[in-house]
Motif scaffolding. Structure first.
Motif, mmCIF file in Angstrom:
data_model
loop_
_atom_site.group_PDB
_atom_site.id
_atom_site.type_symbol
_atom_site.label_atom_id
_atom_site.label_comp_id
_atom_site.label_asym_id
_atom_site.label_seq_id
_atom_site.Cartn_x
_atom_site.Cartn_y
_atom_site.Cartn_z
ATOM 1 N N PHE A 290 34.837 33.837 40.296
ATOM 2 C CA PHE A 290 35.889 34.751 41.111
ATOM 3 C C PHE A 290 36.012 34.011 42.777
ATOM 4 O O PHE A 290 35.119 34.249 43.469
ATOM 5 C CB PHE A 290 35.261 35.810 41.075
ATOM 6 N N VAL A 291 37.268 33.579 42.656
ATOM 7 C CA VAL A 291 37.653 32.761 43.898
ATOM 8 C C VAL A 291 37.523 34.036 45.161
ATOM 9 O O VAL A 291 38.229 34.840 44.877
ATOM 10 C CB VAL A 291 38.698 32.078 43.814
ATOM 11 N N GLU A 292 37.006 33.422 46.389
ATOM 12 C CA GLU A 292 36.917 34.426 47.516
ATOM 13 C C GLU A 292 38.045 34.089 48.179
ATOM 14 O O GLU A 292 38.669 32.891 48.401
ATOM 15 C CB GLU A 292 35.501 33.895 48.265
ATOM 16 N N VAL B 203 47.480 46.224 39.695
ATOM 17 C CA VAL B 203 46.859 45.718 38.260
ATOM 18 C C VAL B 203 46.923 43.817 38.521
ATOM 19 O O VAL B 203 47.547 43.435 39.501
ATOM 20 C CB VAL B 203 48.217 45.727 37.327
ATOM 21 N N GLY B 204 46.143 43.393 37.984
ATOM 22 C CA GLY B 204 45.850 41.880 37.700
ATOM 23 C C GLY B 204 45.265 41.418 39.138
ATOM 24 O O GLY B 204 45.606 40.088 39.166
ATOM 25 N N LEU B 205 44.663 42.064 39.714
ATOM 26 C CA LEU B 205 44.166 41.685 41.150
ATOM 27 C C LEU B 205 42.636 41.495 40.960
ATOM 28 O O LEU B 205 42.033 41.003 41.884
ATOM 29 C CB LEU B 205 44.526 42.517 42.054
ATOM 30 N N GLY B 206 42.098 41.448 39.840
ATOM 31 C CA GLY B 206 40.879 41.167 39.656
ATOM 32 C C GLY B 206 39.602 42.184 39.449
ATOM 33 O O GLY B 206 38.467 41.615 39.616
ATOM 34 N N LYS B 207 39.962 43.269 39.522
ATOM 35 C CA LYS B 207 38.870 44.546 39.215
ATOM 36 C C LYS B 207 38.011 44.414 37.984
ATOM 37 O O LYS B 207 36.709 44.412 38.252
ATOM 38 C CB LYS B 207 39.512 45.840 39.067
ATOM 39 N N THR B 208 38.566 44.037 36.941
ATOM 40 C CA THR B 208 37.737 43.790 35.655
ATOM 41 C C THR B 208 36.859 42.714 36.031
ATOM 42 O O THR B 208 35.757 42.763 35.567
ATOM 43 C CB THR B 208 38.646 43.788 34.477
ATOM 44 N N HIS B 209 37.486 41.564 36.404
ATOM 45 C CA HIS B 209 36.828 40.534 36.395
ATOM 46 C C HIS B 209 35.567 40.423 37.517
ATOM 47 O O HIS B 209 34.394 40.260 37.250
ATOM 48 C CB HIS B 209 37.599 39.330 37.185
ATOM 49 N N LEU B 210 35.834 41.183 38.716
ATOM 50 C CA LEU B 210 34.517 41.523 39.722
ATOM 51 C C LEU B 210 33.540 42.183 39.108
ATOM 52 O O LEU B 210 32.484 41.996 39.127
ATOM 53 C CB LEU B 210 35.445 41.703 41.040
ATOM 54 N N VAL C 131 47.554 38.153 39.940
ATOM 55 C CA VAL C 131 46.748 36.748 39.690
ATOM 56 C C VAL C 131 46.856 36.647 37.995
ATOM 57 O O VAL C 131 46.845 35.685 37.689
ATOM 58 C CB VAL C 131 45.170 37.088 39.782
ATOM 59 N N ARG C 132 46.884 37.728 37.189
ATOM 60 C CA ARG C 132 47.084 37.320 35.706
ATOM 61 C C ARG C 132 48.589 36.735 35.612
ATOM 62 O O ARG C 132 48.618 36.011 34.948
ATOM 63 C CB ARG C 132 47.179 39.014 35.230
ATOM 64 N N GLU C 133 49.571 37.303 36.202
ATOM 65 C CA GLU C 133 50.728 36.446 36.166
ATOM 66 C C GLU C 133 50.707 35.006 36.686
ATOM 67 O O GLU C 133 51.146 33.945 35.862
ATOM 68 C CB GLU C 133 51.898 37.090 36.944
ATOM 69 N N LEU C 134 49.857 34.714 37.616
ATOM 70 C CA LEU C 134 49.954 33.558 38.314
ATOM 71 C C LEU C 134 49.137 32.461 37.172
ATOM 72 O O LEU C 134 49.575 31.454 36.689
ATOM 73 C CB LEU C 134 48.787 33.353 39.273
ATOM 74 N N GLU C 135 48.008 32.878 36.541
ATOM 75 C CA GLU C 135 47.556 32.342 35.409
ATOM 76 C C GLU C 135 48.332 32.161 34.213
ATOM 77 O O GLU C 135 48.353 31.184 33.670
ATOM 78 C CB GLU C 135 46.152 33.170 34.841
ATOM 79 N N GLY C 136 48.993 33.252 33.882
ATOM 80 C CA GLY C 136 50.029 33.181 32.629
ATOM 81 C C GLY C 136 51.046 31.837 32.836
ATOM 82 O O GLY C 136 51.274 31.189 32.150
HETATM 83 P P1 ADP Z 1 42.740 43.925 37.168
HETATM 84 O O1 ADP Z 1 41.485 44.401 36.353
HETATM 85 O O2 ADP Z 1 42.648 44.180 38.508
HETATM 86 O O3 ADP Z 1 44.042 44.205 36.455
HETATM 87 P P2 ADP Z 1 41.622 41.476 36.221
HETATM 88 O O4 ADP Z 1 40.231 41.313 36.588
HETATM 89 O O5 ADP Z 1 41.945 41.643 34.588
HETATM 90 O O6 ADP Z 1 42.621 42.391 37.121
HETATM 91 O O7 ADP Z 1 42.323 40.061 36.579
HETATM 92 C C1 ADP Z 1 43.356 39.169 36.064
HETATM 93 C C2 ADP Z 1 43.168 37.688 35.746
HETATM 94 O O8 ADP Z 1 43.174 37.381 37.136
HETATM 95 C C3 ADP Z 1 41.721 37.508 35.248
HETATM 96 O O9 ADP Z 1 41.908 36.528 34.201
HETATM 97 C C4 ADP Z 1 40.850 37.137 36.428
HETATM 98 O O10 ADP Z 1 39.902 36.426 35.879
HETATM 99 C C5 ADP Z 1 41.893 36.569 37.142
HETATM 100 N N1 ADP Z 1 41.634 36.747 38.912
HETATM 101 C C6 ADP Z 1 41.930 37.552 39.389
HETATM 102 N N2 ADP Z 1 41.328 37.688 40.552
HETATM 103 C C7 ADP Z 1 40.464 36.363 40.743
HETATM 104 C C8 ADP Z 1 39.893 35.766 41.717
HETATM 105 N N3 ADP Z 1 39.754 35.812 42.947
HETATM 106 N N4 ADP Z 1 39.521 34.400 41.335
HETATM 107 C C9 ADP Z 1 39.544 34.026 40.196
HETATM 108 N N5 ADP Z 1 40.308 34.648 39.112
HETATM 109 C C10 ADP Z 1 40.949 35.710 39.349
#
Ligand code: ADP
Ligand code: MG
Length: 491
Positions: free
Chosen positions: A164-166, A198-205, A357-362
């Motif tokens: 999880f990039v800081e 959305v897509g900003l890392g809540k689930t990930h964190l 971030v999800r779009e970025l990864e996409g």
């Molecule tokens: P949310 O739950 O806020 O909608 P997610 O946790 O599903 O978002 O994150 C969407 C994608 O972006 C995931 O694949 C997650 O790994 C990635 N992501 C988001 N923030 C980061 C971060 N800080 N570092 C690395 N990956 C991230």
């Protein structure tokens, strides 16, 4: 048959069953046939234990059960007990957490005259869950027929804290998460409430905190659950009359992670169950981690008492990452996927996709897929081509008609209502919202927007845009609605 309260006071202890049977009869009548289920859910499971003078001791199956009846049926119980045992009558509860080893009767706070005492029953009555000796509590995560695992954490192993990039955008939430994983339940971050778009890392964190906790404290029971799963399980438990098992299961967890709590706000009953679990876990210093797409105060439909609980700990917001963090995320993702890409291409993507971030990864993944399918090298040109297509295809969908549809669906109005001359408040508002978003999102002129939204002129459209913008600043409900619509339109 018992004649009067004086006699009742002197009753022998064996009469407790008869007294309770009479109480049940009165309760059943008072509830009436339409509340048959209430009776069988909340009163039939109560077991009379003994009578001490005019104090009746009954056994209830759980803390939740006790709290529920105290909250909902105290008046009825008080009236009934009083009618059976006289004005000094008291009711004491014994709570069973473990059916093989019933607890000693604890004096509880309910009396027939004084009602609740000021003593908090939760603090006077530590409920110990005896994990070894207790009966097996059905685990809602275990599908019958499959191998039983005691509590699978449901954590996603790839969402770690390490990857999880800081960045400035998430520093507070990330470090609070780390602190929580080191000392779950013992920091002031309880609950830890993580919110963002959305897509900003809540689930990930949230997952990452769970994984780190398990790594540092293998003995802790960690559970990740989406609030939708929680809601469905609770619904099933109600249907199958297994609410107590459901509550017991959740009350056993040491670190409970609930993802997307805003979904649970749709159901009063789920909120109620969660409220009780929350209290129970918090009381036992168990850690609660919650995520949401809004801050607690902005979640619509949340009960005030739950809202106040959610504000007890720390609220940390994840912001959209800045370009440097976006680059770091892309590099890390590349490393994980084993892909290679020039720094210039990474930079190009990072600059062009900023929203989430999800779009970025996409975009990164589709670029990698394209290049390997067509045996093309990943160059800036390829990235540009893909991103422009991606952006275009996103824009194509957002037409004035599409906006009208989304707005009307949200307000539960037929889409034709926008074209009507009606001055009904809700229709006027729908029209104004459609105009506002059309101006914001499409490239259409004010006159074109007016024409398509009920044949109005450009001044009306301008007025609508100003009205919504003003309301967005001043009215929380409107702001929440506009934000929600904005999100829907961006999907
Ligand atoms: P949310 O739950 O806020 O909608 P997610 O946790 O599903 O978002 O994150 C969407 C994608 O972006 C995931 O694949 C997650 O790994 C990635 N992501 C988001 N923030 C980061 C971060 N800080 N570092 C690395 N990956 C991230
Ligand atoms: Mg999520």
């Amino acid at each position: 048959m018992i004649e009067n309260s004086e006699q009742r006071k002197n009753m022998m202890t064996e009469d407790y069953k008869e007294v309770w049977a009479e109480c049940l009869g009165v309760i059943k009548d008072a509830l009436g046939p339409e509340n048959k289920d209430v009776f069988s859910t909340w009163f039939t499971p109560i077991v009379p234990l003994k009578l001490e003078g005019s104090t009746l001791i009954v056994q209830v199956p759980s803390m939740f059960f006790y709290e529920y009846i105290e909250e909902h049926y105290i008046k009825l119980l008080r009236r009934v007990i009083k009618s059976q045992l006289g004005p000094n009558a008291m009711l004491k509860y014994s709570i069973v957490m473990d059916q093989t080893i019933p607890t000693e009767p604890h004096s509880m706070t309910l009396t027939s005259q004084g009602g609740r005492s000021t003593v908090n029953p939760l603090s006077t009555l530590p409920v110990n869950i005896n994990k070894e000796g207790s009966r097996e509590i059905p685990n809602p995560f275990v599908i019958p027929g499959l191998r039983k695992i005691r509590v699978p954490s449901q954590l996603n192993g790839s969402y770690t804290l390490e990857n999880f990039v800081e960045g400035d955008c998430n520093r507070l939430a990330r470090s609070a998460g780390y602190a929580v994983a080191e000392k779950p339940g013992s920091t002031s971050f309880n609950p830890l409430f993580i919110h963002s778009g959305v897509g900003l890392g809540k689930t990930h964190l949230a997952n990452a905190i769970g994984l780190k906790t398990k790594e540092l404290h293998p003995d802790k029971t960690v559970l990740y659950v989406t609030s939708e799963q929680f809601m469905n399980q609770y619904g099933d438990a109600c249907k199958d009359k297994r609410v107590n098992d459901f509550m017991h299961f959740y009350e056993m967890i040491d670190v409970l992670i609930i993802d997307d709590i805003q979904m649970a706000a749709k159901s009063e009953k789920t909120q109620e169950a969660f409220f009780h679990i929350f209290n129970h876990l918090h009381q036992r210093n168990c850690q609660i981690i919650i995520t949401s797409d809004k801050s607690p105060s902005d979640i619509q439909g949340l009960q005030p008492r739950l809202l106040s609980r959610l504000k007890w700990g720390l609220q940390a917001e994840l912001q959209a990452p800045d370009v440097e963090t976006r680059k770091a995320i892309l590099h890390q993702k590349l490393q994980n996927e084993g892909g290679e890409m020039g720094d210039d291409v990474v930079e190009y993507i990072a600059y062009n996709i900023a929203s989430n971030v999800r779009e970025l990864e996409g975009a990164l993944i589709s670029l990698m897929a394209q290049s390997s399918l067509n045996h093309k090298q990943i160059t800036i040109e390829l990235a540009r081509e893909l991103i422009s297509k991606y952006v275009q295809s996103n824009q194509r969908e957002i037409t004035i008609e599409y906006i009208q549809k989304v707005v009307c669906d949200h307000l539960e109005l037929p889409v034709e209502s926008i074209q009507q001359t009606s001055r009904k408040r809700e229709i006027v508002q729908a029209r104004q919202l459609a105009m506002y978003f059309s101006k914001k999102i499409t490239k259409s002129s004010l006159s074109v927007i007016g024409l398509q939204c009920g044949n109005k002129d450009h001044a009306t459209v301008l007025h609508a845009c100003k009205t919504i913008e003003n309301l967005r600043q001043t009215d929380r409900n409107i702001r929440a609605m506009v934000d929600e619509l904005e999100k829907k339109l961006a999907e």
